[in-house]
Design an enzyme around this catalytic site. Structure first.
Site, PDB file in Angstrom:
ATOM      1  N   ARG A   1      -1.735   0.432  -9.762  1.00  0.00           N
ATOM      2  CA  ARG A   1      -0.725  -0.240 -10.083  1.00  0.00           C
ATOM      3  C   ARG A   1      -1.299  -1.924 -10.222  1.00  0.00           C
ATOM      4  NH1 ARG A   1       3.644   2.026  -6.741  1.00  0.00           N
ATOM      5  NH2 ARG A   1       2.921   4.119  -6.531  1.00  0.00           N
TER       6      ARG A   1
ATOM      7  N   GLY B   1       2.618   3.629   1.547  1.00  0.00           N
ATOM      8  CA  GLY B   1       3.281   3.642   2.782  1.00  0.00           C
ATOM      9  C   GLY B   1       3.817   5.067   3.137  1.00  0.00           C
TER      10      GLY B   1
ATOM     11  N   ASP C   1       4.146  -4.032  -7.558  1.00  0.00           N
ATOM     12  CA  ASP C   1       3.528  -2.939  -7.179  1.00  0.00           C
ATOM     13  C   ASP C   1       4.139  -1.942  -7.653  1.00  0.00           C
ATOM     14  OD1 ASP C   1       5.639  -4.401  -5.320  1.00  0.00           O
ATOM     15  OD2 ASP C   1       5.450  -2.392  -4.104  1.00  0.00           O
ATOM     16  N   ASN C   2       5.115  -2.082  -8.342  1.00  0.00           N
ATOM     17  CA  ASN C   2       5.750  -0.853  -9.279  1.00  0.00           C
ATOM     18  C   ASN C   2       5.354  -0.752 -10.619  1.00  0.00           C
ATOM     19  OD1 ASN C   2       6.725   0.052  -6.569  1.00  0.00           O
ATOM     20  ND2 ASN C   2       8.607  -1.037  -6.832  1.00  0.00           N
TER      21      ASN C   2
ATOM     22  N   GLY D   1       0.737  -1.302   0.033  1.00  0.00           N
ATOM     23  CA  GLY D   1       0.017   0.176   0.029  1.00  0.00           C
ATOM     24  C   GLY D   1       0.869   1.158  -0.027  1.00  0.00           C
TER      25      GLY D   1
ATOM     26  N   ASP E   1       7.558   4.918  -9.668  1.00  0.00           N
ATOM     27  CA  ASP E   1       8.517   4.634  -8.459  1.00  0.00           C
ATOM     28  C   ASP E   1       9.815   4.588  -8.865  1.00  0.00           C
ATOM     29  OD1 ASP E   1       6.218   4.552  -7.117  1.00  0.00           O
ATOM     30  OD2 ASP E   1       6.389   2.723  -6.228  1.00  0.00           O
TER      31      ASP E   1
ATOM     32  N   LYS F   1       4.469  12.339  -1.873  1.00  0.00           N
ATOM     33  CA  LYS F   1       5.268  11.222  -1.697  1.00  0.00           C
ATOM     34  C   LYS F   1       6.445  11.687  -0.581  1.00  0.00           C
ATOM     35  CE  LYS F   1       8.379   7.541  -3.371  1.00  0.00           C
ATOM     36  NZ  LYS F   1       8.956   6.818  -4.661  1.00  0.00           N
TER      37      LYS F   1
ATOM     38  N   ASP G   1       8.806   4.803   7.846  1.00  0.00           N
ATOM     39  CA  ASP G   1       8.666   6.202   8.577  1.00  0.00           C
ATOM     40  C   ASP G   1       7.814   6.953   7.868  1.00  0.00           C
ATOM     41  OD1 ASP G   1      10.361   6.828   6.422  1.00  0.00           O
ATOM     42  OD2 ASP G   1      12.001   7.527   8.120  1.00  0.00           O
ATOM     43  N   GLY G   2       7.480   6.673   6.738  1.00  0.00           N
ATOM     44  CA  GLY G   2       6.357   7.641   5.955  1.00  0.00           C
ATOM     45  C   GLY G   2       7.211   8.510   5.110  1.00  0.00           C
TER      46      GLY G   2
HETATM   47  P1  AMP Z   1       9.099   0.564  -2.975  1.00  0.00           P
HETATM   48  O1  AMP Z   1       9.976  -0.585  -2.891  1.00  0.00           O
HETATM   49  O2  AMP Z   1       9.862   1.704  -2.677  1.00  0.00           O
HETATM   50  O3  AMP Z   1       8.222   0.359  -4.110  1.00  0.00           O
HETATM   51  O4  AMP Z   1       8.285   0.420  -1.685  1.00  0.00           O
HETATM   52  C1  AMP Z   1       7.704  -0.933  -1.232  1.00  0.00           C
HETATM   53  C2  AMP Z   1       6.588  -0.745  -0.084  1.00  0.00           C
HETATM   54  O5  AMP Z   1       7.377  -0.241   0.986  1.00  0.00           O
HETATM   55  C3  AMP Z   1       5.436   0.327  -0.483  1.00  0.00           C
HETATM   56  O6  AMP Z   1       4.338  -0.231   0.218  1.00  0.00           O
HETATM   57  C4  AMP Z   1       5.954   1.703   0.028  1.00  0.00           C
HETATM   58  O7  AMP Z   1       4.976   2.672   0.298  1.00  0.00           O
HETATM   59  C5  AMP Z   1       6.633   1.123   1.313  1.00  0.00           C
HETATM   60  N1  AMP Z   1       7.462   2.176   1.846  1.00  0.00           N
HETATM   61  C6  AMP Z   1       8.840   2.379   1.231  1.00  0.00           C
HETATM   62  N2  AMP Z   1       9.478   3.350   1.904  1.00  0.00           N
HETATM   63  C7  AMP Z   1       8.904   3.607   2.980  1.00  0.00           C
HETATM   64  C8  AMP Z   1       9.094   4.616   3.953  1.00  0.00           C
HETATM   65  N3  AMP Z   1      10.027   5.368   4.330  1.00  0.00           N
HETATM   66  N4  AMP Z   1       7.924   4.594   4.871  1.00  0.00           N
HETATM   67  C9  AMP Z   1       7.035   3.877   4.826  1.00  0.00           C
HETATM   68  N5  AMP Z   1       6.781   2.884   3.768  1.00  0.00           N
HETATM   69  C10 AMP Z   1       7.525   2.899   2.832  1.00  0.00           C
HETATM   70 MG    MG Z   2       6.625   1.206  -4.787  1.00  0.00          MG
END
Ligand code: AMP
Ligand code: MG
Length: 497
Positions: free
Chosen positions: A191, A101, A264-265, A99, A274, A121, A133-134
């Site tokens: 996605r 995040g 998911d990307n 989701g 992404d 983002k 940490d979002g």
């Molecule tokens: P990504 O590999 O960047 O596509 O991220 C995979 C998942 O991890 C997605 O659900 C992102 O929203 C979540 N995510 C990545 N980095 C963070 C972060 N710093 N804080 C919260 N969620 C994250």
């Molecule tokens: Mg992603």
């Protein structure tokens, strides 16, 4: 503050006409929540070109009110912010629920470039943040901002980035960095993983609702299909397959590695999405792995076409409850095997200045790629110098790139013969607008990021201008079209950003 700026601040405060089409899908698809404010945000870079395309005032975007709003530090009138839920396969393994995040959707605006969703983002934790940490750090936000605009500049389908803001709030990664938010813009951020989510949970009502939404809004022609016995969901799978195949063909031709092609990307609209550990190739190395965390090389440059197909297969699997007949799903996916090679060959032919196909072209392409790989020739510089040679300069600058000059001469002879038929002037014109002079090499991004950490954003601005017009000559920036320094190959970029 100027009069126009005041007027446009009012425009933001009175409320842009936000629409909430995605939110209309219902609460099963997202969680409504507010961004978490960051202290004392400031503008890092505004994408004026995109603002113009969208019909938004750059004066407005530069105001304190807009900077705060697009950092998530000031409520936006009329926005209905939410984080969407999706699942996905990460590195080939089912990861279950993921989701948004750290991304928060504000809503949709009818812009001069059509309906566009706006997403922040790095704007705080959501129910899908898991251990995260979002947040996003300045380094990764600048990479996403410049990376997506570089793809746009090259004519490759992508999400866009309107602005980057920063805050001195500390964010812990391998070391302590500062927080940053990118405003991303795209017609939709849906996605493959959104479909996988509802399919895996056997929530077929939601699955259908999502597919109908995507078809009605983005692929209405699927309703009128005569193929697949009129099955609109199979037609959707075929359309997404074709768009994805065409997108990946463009990646390969320009030497772009995505780095994290998890399902998911993958955008349902066939957009590059992404931007994390992505890279434009320096030397041509087919097995190049740009993501430092990708130990097995699953997402190596030369694996991307197969991975995209594998990901489409996951999408097909997810859509199967709607498609019904497995044969239709398989037939829809089959189009990848014709569209990808066709698109790739067309792109590579254009790089050689050949507008029409002729027998022998494939061999000509394959043999030069083999030579480039063998001698680890710089990919971008090779194609640009070849273009200049065809446009009338001497052959030496191209020839000197190779260790095996005899092999290059042999290829060069065949190529010259092929060019005779095509017309040299036309070929040169096509090549100079197909083979970029400027790509966002890792070390260029890195240098701009180092400056930006000192609050000097001039290099980010300069790179933005270059990647937005990558086929033009920019004599003041000749150094950024040169070979990467030795340290470039030691830059380590991973998922943690
Ligand atoms: P990504 O590999 O960047 O596509 O991220 C995979 C998942 O991890 C997605 O659900 C992102 O929203 C979540 N995510 C990545 N980095 C963070 C972060 N710093 N804080 C919260 N969620 C994250
Ligand atoms: Mg992603």
């Amino acid at each position: 503050m100027t009069e126009t700026a005041e007027a446009t601040v009012d425009q933001l405060e009175v409320g842009l006409p936000w629409q909430h089409n995605f939110a209309g899908l219902g609460p099963a698809f997202y969680t409504e929540l507010q961004p978490t404010p960051l202290p004392a945000p400031y503008a890092v870079c505004v994408n004026r070109l995109l603002a113009e395309e969208l019909g938004l005032s750059t004066d407005m975007l530069a105001t304190t009110a807009a900077v705060e709003a697009f950092t998530g530090s000031r409520p936006i009138e009329g926005a209905r912010s939410l984080a969407s839920v999706y699942s996905g396969h990460q590195f080939g393994v089912w990861a279950g629920q993921l989701g948004d995040g750290r991304a928060i959707l504000l809503g949709e605006l009818q812009t001069a470039a059509g309906p566009q969703e706006f997403q922040l983002k790095g704007s705080g934790r959501t129910p899908y943040s898991r251990m995260g940490d979002g947040r996003a750090v300045l380094r990764s936000s600048i990479r996403e901002f410049l990376g997506s605009e570089a793809m746009q500049g090259l004519g490759i389908p992508t999400t866009r980035a309107l602005m980057v803001t920063g805050s001195d709030a500390p964010v812990r990664r391998e070391e302590v960095e500062s927080a940053s938010v990118v405003t991303r813009v795209a017609p939709s951020f849906i996605r493959f993983g959104h479909f996988e989510h509802f399919s895996a949970r056997e929530q077929y009502g939601e699955l259908r609702k999502l597919a109908d939404y995507v078809i009605d809004r983005f692929y209405p022609e699927c309703r009128a299909t005569a193929k697949f016995a009129g099955n609109a969901y199979a037609a959707l799978l075929e359309q997404v397959t074709e768009r994805t195949a065409a997108m990946v063909a463009q990646w390969q031709a320009v030497g772009f590695c995505h780095g994290v092609m998890n399902t998911d990307n993958m955008s349902i609209l066939g957009l590059t999405i992404d931007y994390g550990p992505f890279q434009f190739l320096d030397a041509f190395d087919p097995g190049h792995i740009c993501n430092h965390s990708d130990e097995q090389g699953r997402y190596a440059y030369n694996k991307q076409p197969n991975v995209a197909y594998w990901n489409l297969f996951c999408l097909g699997q997810a859509l199967l409850p709607l498609i019904g007949e497995q044969e239709h799903a398989l037939a829809a996916l089959e189009s990848y095997k014709t569209v990808f090679p066709r698109e790739l060959e067309a792109r590579m032919r254009a790089k050689l200045g050949l507008p029409d196909a002729q027998p022998g072209d494939r061999e000509l392409i394959e043999s030069i790629l083999k030579l480039l790989a063998q001698d680890k020739v710089d990919y971008t510089i090779f194609w640009r110098r070849l273009s200049q040679y065809v446009a009338g300069t001497t052959v030496e600058p191209v020839r000197d790139l190779f260790l095996d000059r005899e092999a290059f001469d042999f290829w060069g002879k065949l190529y010259s013969q092929r060019l005779e038929g095509a017309g040299r002037a036309e070929a040169a014109a096509l090549m100079l607008k197909t083979n970029p002079k400027y790509v966002l090499r890792n070390h260029l991004g890195e240098l701009a990021i180092r400056q930006a950490k000192l609050k000097d954003y001039s290099e980010v601005e300069a790179l933005l201008m270059l990647v937005q017009s990558p086929f033009d000559e920019h004599p003041a920036h000749e150094d950024k079209a040169g070979f990467p320094p030795d340290w470039a190959s030691h830059i380590e970029i991973s998922c943690s950003s």
